[in-house]
Design an enzyme around this catalytic site. Structure first.
Site, PDB file in Angstrom:
ATOM      1  N   SER A 234      64.921  59.252  -4.252  1.00  0.00           N
ATOM      2  CA  SER A 234      64.347  58.669  -3.042  1.00  0.00           C
ATOM      3  C   SER A 234      65.012  59.245  -1.782  1.00  0.00           C
ATOM      4  CB  SER A 234      64.454  57.147  -3.120  1.00  0.00           C
ATOM      5  OG  SER A 234      63.586  56.519  -2.205  1.00  0.00           O
ATOM      6  N   ASP A 328      54.039  57.662  -8.503  1.00  0.00           N
ATOM      7  CA  ASP A 328      54.943  57.201  -7.448  1.00  0.00           C
ATOM      8  C   ASP A 328      54.110  56.669  -6.279  1.00  0.00           C
ATOM      9  OD1 ASP A 328      56.819  56.878  -5.431  1.00  0.00           O
ATOM     10  OD2 ASP A 328      57.761  58.837  -5.728  1.00  0.00           O
ATOM     11  N   HIS A 362      58.267  55.647  -9.138  1.00  0.00           N
ATOM     12  CA  HIS A 362      59.278  56.185  -8.233  1.00  0.00           C
ATOM     13  C   HIS A 362      60.686  56.099  -8.813  1.00  0.00           C
ATOM     14  CE1 HIS A 362      60.844  57.314  -4.296  1.00  0.00           C
ATOM     15  NE2 HIS A 362      61.675  56.282  -4.318  1.00  0.00           N
TER      16      HIS A 362
END
Length: 420
Positions: A234, A328, A362
């Site tokens: 991230s 994601d 994600h």
């Protein structure tokens, strides 16, 4: 007599467990449940329905679940399908050194649809899931500005060194670093905001802080230089890619579902300031659960107006592995990785590679971790974020990616001919 076995009953959290039941009536419909409480007392549960074979046995390596939280042959399904009872909760191990997660497996001799304490299981088994191998050292790091925890494997070393970066969750997250140390890496779990005397909120990325952490790690006598690796996810992956571009000591970088340009906050490194690409709040989408999808709210790095914010990946001296979840919902990570690889190719470089996983979300974590579909983080505190992922595909991605990450670091951090 009913018997339930889970082998090994005491293991690392990234190791598979073989679950079997014997002494059942032939072709009996049964329920298997798993439950654990995290360190804050939050309960996570899963269940699946199975049928014993003609010998009254059940082996999760061979038998398909016919219903419940998953369907089909999934030997570790009870672990990766664990769900929180608290909305938008995420299973995180905080104290990795002193205690495991305790997973209770319960066997019922009939279909149990409701989670009720009134029905007693016929037999139970407790499985310990540790995040550290015996003999591992954890060293609290408070040197200069750097704050974190260094995990050293048992033995004299030297060991390949890795820095571990999470994203908007903030604080110090150690479970991935401690698990990598169990596989022979010396790993610095690095905090960069919302921890001790670090800034409470993120306002900018000061790359010199991360350079200080790199030099600190390389100076340790048990670290095998001359380069180090970085594993990231991230926002951490954006920072890791910047490290790969500007810090020559970074020899191998794993970017899990991150952007390849500067977003949200400016990046500073010595005299350089890279301004973030604008984001558009009106493009955020609110899912039925109330979680927010951020996938479409960022500006496009390909826009000519945004070129000054695109990281110069062609300057990276080391190898880069992009790990992408195609489901994601927070970052358009496949497209970003593809743009980065095209950027490398246009400069005659071939030091990047992408692993893309259909159905993965994600938060791609170590194997058998439950899918976190949505949760809160520090950067977007007012709303839970939608991470995405389909449970079966996400679980498969986590298992495969974990092996690939370790192979990648061994290939690029360990000198040829070394016995490490």
């Amino acid at each position: 007599m009913f018997q339930l076995t889970a082998t090994p009953a005491n293991a690392l959290a990234d190791e598979p467990v073989h679950i079997r039941a014997t002494g059942l009536p032939p072709l009996q419909l049964v329920t298997l449940r798993a439950s654990l409480k995290d360190e804050k007392g939050n309960l996570f549960r899963s269940k699946a329905f199975y049928r014993s074979n003609e010998a009254g046995e059940l082996d999760l390596r061979q038998a398909p679940s016919i219903g419940g939280d998953y369907v089909g042959v999934h030997p570790m399904g009870l672990f990766w399908s664990l769900k929180t009872e608290r909305p938008f909760g995420r299973l995180l191990k905080r104290d990795v050194m002193n205690s495991p997660f305790l997973v209770t497996l319960d066997l019922y001799d009939s279909p149990c649809y409701q989670d009720s304490a009134a029905v007693e299981p016929r037999v139970s088994q407790v499985v310990q899931r540790w995040f550290v191998r015996p003999g591992t050292q954890r060293l609290q790091i408070r040197e200069g500005r750097v704050r974190g925890a260094l995990f050293l494997p048992p033995g004299e070393g030297p060991f390949p060194g890795i820095i571990d970066l999470f994203g908007g969750i903030g604080g110090l997250v150690e479970f991935r670093a401690s698990l990598l140390a169990a596989h022979g890496f010396a790993v610095l779990a690095l905090a960069y905001f919302a921890y001790e005397d670090l800034p409470k909120r993120m306002l900018e990325v000061d790359l010199e802080y991360f350079e200080e952490a790199v030099n600190l790690l390389l100076a340790h006598p048990k670290i095998h230089g001359p380069g180090i690796g970085v594993i990231s996810v991230s926002k951490g992956a954006e920072i890791a890619l910047a490290m790969a571009c500007f810090l020559k000591q970074v020899a191998a970088t794993v970017c899990i579902n991150g952007p390849t340009a500067i977003f949200d906050f400016p990046l500073r490194y010595r005299d350089l300031v890279m301004t973030p690409i604008p984001s558009f709040l009106e493009r955020m989408q609110i899912e039925v659960s109330g979680a927010v999808r951020l996938r479409h709210y960022r500006g496009d790095p390909r826009d000519k107006l945004n070129q000054q914010s695109v990281l110069p990946i062609e300057k990276a001296q080391g190898q880069i592995l992009f790990i992408v979840g195609e489901d994601d919902e927070t970052v358009n990570s496949r497209e970003y990785a593809k743009q980065a690889l095209d950027q490398l190719q246009s400069h005659g470089r071939s030091n990047g590679r992408m692993l893309a996983y259909p159905g993965a979300g994600h938060l791609i974590e170590p194997p058998y971790a439950p899918l976190c579909y949505a949760s809160r983080n520090f950067i977007h505190v007012s709303m839970p974020l939608l991470w995405g992922g389909e449970p079966v595909a996400h679980a498969a991605a986590q298992e495969h990616a974990w092996g690939e990450i370790q192979k990648f670091f061994r290939q690029h951090l360990i000198p040829t001919g070394s016995k490490l």
